[in-house]
Scaffold this motif. Structure first.
Motif, PDB file in Angstrom:
ATOM      1  N   PHE A 267       5.272  -2.395   2.951  1.00  0.00           N
ATOM      2  CA  PHE A 267       5.995  -3.288   2.059  1.00  0.00           C
ATOM      3  C   PHE A 267       5.827  -4.744   2.471  1.00  0.00           C
ATOM      4  CE2 PHE A 267       8.297   0.743   2.352  1.00  0.00           C
ATOM      5  CZ  PHE A 267       8.335   1.121   1.022  1.00  0.00           C
ATOM      6  N   ASP A 268       5.779  -5.623   1.481  1.00  0.00           N
ATOM      7  CA  ASP A 268       5.824  -7.063   1.707  1.00  0.00           C
ATOM      8  C   ASP A 268       7.207  -7.530   1.274  1.00  0.00           C
ATOM      9  OD1 ASP A 268       3.176  -7.245   2.565  1.00  0.00           O
ATOM     10  OD2 ASP A 268       2.428  -7.579   0.535  1.00  0.00           O
ATOM     11  N   LEU A 269       7.958  -8.093   2.226  1.00  0.00           N
ATOM     12  CA  LEU A 269       9.300  -8.584   1.946  1.00  0.00           C
ATOM     13  C   LEU A 269       9.300 -10.103   1.919  1.00  0.00           C
ATOM     14  CD1 LEU A 269      11.244  -6.232   4.349  1.00  0.00           C
ATOM     15  CD2 LEU A 269      11.261  -6.127   1.869  1.00  0.00           C
ATOM     16  N   HIS A 270      10.054 -10.665   0.997  1.00  0.00           N
ATOM     17  CA  HIS A 270      10.200 -12.124   0.898  1.00  0.00           C
ATOM     18  C   HIS A 270      11.585 -12.463   1.441  1.00  0.00           C
ATOM     19  CE1 HIS A 270       9.305 -16.080  -0.814  1.00  0.00           C
ATOM     20  NE2 HIS A 270      10.608 -16.137  -1.029  1.00  0.00           N
TER      21      HIS A 270
ATOM     22  N   ALA B 131       0.860  -1.187   0.000  1.00  0.00           N
ATOM     23  CA  ALA B 131       0.000   0.000   0.000  1.00  0.00           C
ATOM     24  C   ALA B 131       0.891   1.231   0.000  1.00  0.00           C
ATOM     25  CB  ALA B 131      -0.905   0.001   1.213  1.00  0.00           C
ATOM     26  N   SER B 132       0.389   2.301  -0.587  1.00  0.00           N
ATOM     27  CA  SER B 132       1.132   3.551  -0.625  1.00  0.00           C
ATOM     28  C   SER B 132       0.146   4.705  -0.744  1.00  0.00           C
ATOM     29  CB  SER B 132       2.091   3.562  -1.816  1.00  0.00           C
ATOM     30  OG  SER B 132       2.742   4.808  -1.921  1.00  0.00           O
ATOM     31  N   SER B 133       0.528   5.855  -0.219  1.00  0.00           N
ATOM     32  CA  SER B 133      -0.326   7.037  -0.379  1.00  0.00           C
ATOM     33  C   SER B 133      -0.383   7.453  -1.848  1.00  0.00           C
ATOM     34  CB  SER B 133       0.185   8.181   0.491  1.00  0.00           C
ATOM     35  OG  SER B 133       1.491   8.544   0.094  1.00  0.00           O
ATOM     36  N   ASN B 134       0.635   7.092  -2.616  1.00  0.00           N
ATOM     37  CA  ASN B 134       0.644   7.300  -4.064  1.00  0.00           C
ATOM     38  C   ASN B 134       0.113   6.013  -4.693  1.00  0.00           C
ATOM     39  OD1 ASN B 134       1.209   7.572  -6.767  1.00  0.00           O
ATOM     40  ND2 ASN B 134       3.296   8.327  -6.455  1.00  0.00           N
ATOM     41  N   ARG B 135      -1.124   6.008  -5.103  1.00  0.00           N
ATOM     42  CA  ARG B 135      -1.768   4.788  -5.591  1.00  0.00           C
ATOM     43  C   ARG B 135      -1.076   4.162  -6.803  1.00  0.00           C
ATOM     44  NH1 ARG B 135      -7.960   6.529  -5.640  1.00  0.00           N
ATOM     45  NH2 ARG B 135      -7.495   8.322  -4.347  1.00  0.00           N
ATOM     46  N   THR B 136      -0.338   4.946  -7.565  1.00  0.00           N
ATOM     47  CA  THR B 136       0.362   4.387  -8.718  1.00  0.00           C
ATOM     48  C   THR B 136       1.514   3.483  -8.307  1.00  0.00           C
ATOM     49  OG1 THR B 136       1.846   6.279  -8.925  1.00  0.00           O
ATOM     50  CG2 THR B 136      -0.238   6.369 -10.150  1.00  0.00           C
ATOM     51  N   GLN B 137       1.976   3.597  -7.062  1.00  0.00           N
ATOM     52  CA  GLN B 137       3.081   2.769  -6.585  1.00  0.00           C
ATOM     53  C   GLN B 137       2.607   1.463  -5.956  1.00  0.00           C
ATOM     54  OE1 GLN B 137       5.174   5.457  -3.981  1.00  0.00           O
ATOM     55  NE2 GLN B 137       6.458   6.187  -5.648  1.00  0.00           N
ATOM     56  N   THR B 138       1.345   1.373  -5.597  1.00  0.00           N
ATOM     57  CA  THR B 138       0.823   0.151  -5.000  1.00  0.00           C
ATOM     58  C   THR B 138       0.929  -0.997  -5.999  1.00  0.00           C
ATOM     59  OG1 THR B 138      -0.689   1.417  -3.611  1.00  0.00           O
ATOM     60  CG2 THR B 138      -1.201  -0.908  -3.925  1.00  0.00           C
ATOM     61  N   GLY B 139       1.493  -2.116  -5.544  1.00  0.00           N
ATOM     62  CA  GLY B 139       1.634  -3.288  -6.396  1.00  0.00           C
ATOM     63  C   GLY B 139       2.971  -3.415  -7.099  1.00  0.00           C
ATOM     64  N   ILE B 140       3.848  -2.426  -6.952  1.00  0.00           N
ATOM     65  CA  ILE B 140       5.167  -2.517  -7.573  1.00  0.00           C
ATOM     66  C   ILE B 140       5.913  -3.703  -6.969  1.00  0.00           C
ATOM     67  CG2 ILE B 140       7.428  -1.408  -7.760  1.00  0.00           C
ATOM     68  CD1 ILE B 140       5.987   1.279  -7.813  1.00  0.00           C
ATOM     69  N   THR B 141       6.493  -4.527  -7.798  1.00  0.00           N
ATOM     70  CA  THR B 141       7.291  -5.657  -7.314  1.00  0.00           C
ATOM     71  C   THR B 141       8.674  -5.599  -7.939  1.00  0.00           C
ATOM     72  OG1 THR B 141       6.502  -7.098  -9.071  1.00  0.00           O
ATOM     73  CG2 THR B 141       5.300  -7.178  -7.005  1.00  0.00           C
ATOM     74  N   GLY B 142       9.633  -6.129  -7.232  1.00  0.00           N
ATOM     75  CA  GLY B 142      11.002  -6.160  -7.721  1.00  0.00           C
ATOM     76  C   GLY B 142      11.941  -6.563  -6.613  1.00  0.00           C
ATOM     77  N   VAL B 143      13.165  -6.067  -6.709  1.00  0.00           N
ATOM     78  CA  VAL B 143      14.205  -6.361  -5.730  1.00  0.00           C
ATOM     79  C   VAL B 143      14.730  -5.035  -5.197  1.00  0.00           C
ATOM     80  CG1 VAL B 143      16.486  -7.396  -5.408  1.00  0.00           C
ATOM     81  CG2 VAL B 143      14.834  -8.484  -6.916  1.00  0.00           C
TER      82      VAL B 143
END
Length: 91
Positions: free
Chosen positions: A60-63, A21-33
């Motif tokens: 953030f969701d961290l793996h 989640a982010s206050s900037n909705r365009t950043q929600t769902g970004i995945t990477g490293v």
């Protein structure tokens, strides 16, 4: 060893990450490293480009390497990485 309990005290660079989640909705769902980190921002390498996300306004969701997933409130991470790594956690 990095675990769900001490993830905030470890180096995040190299960990797979997803912006939950982010206050900037365009950043929600970004995945990477995680490819970089400063006091206020996390840099995420997503494909062939690097995106910067403000820690304070995101979750953030961290793996982790032991195949567990941890959700971290970015406001907990807002400090210089070298200071965060060396700080003690009170029980």
């Amino acid at each position: 060893m990095i675990t769900a309990q001490n993830v905030c005290r470890h180096e995040l660079i190299g960990l797979p990450i997803r912006v939950h989640a982010s206050s900037n909705r365009t950043q929600t769902g970004i995945t990477g490293v995680v490819c970089g980190e400063s006091k206020q921002m996390i840099e995420i390498c997503a494909g062939d480009h690097t995106l910067r996300v403000a820690k304070k306004f995101a979750t953030f969701d961290l793996h982790l390497p032991d195949d567990t997933h941890v959700r971290v409130d970015g406001s907990v991470l807002v400090m210089r990485p070298e200071r965060r790594i060396s700080m003690r956690i009170r029980n």
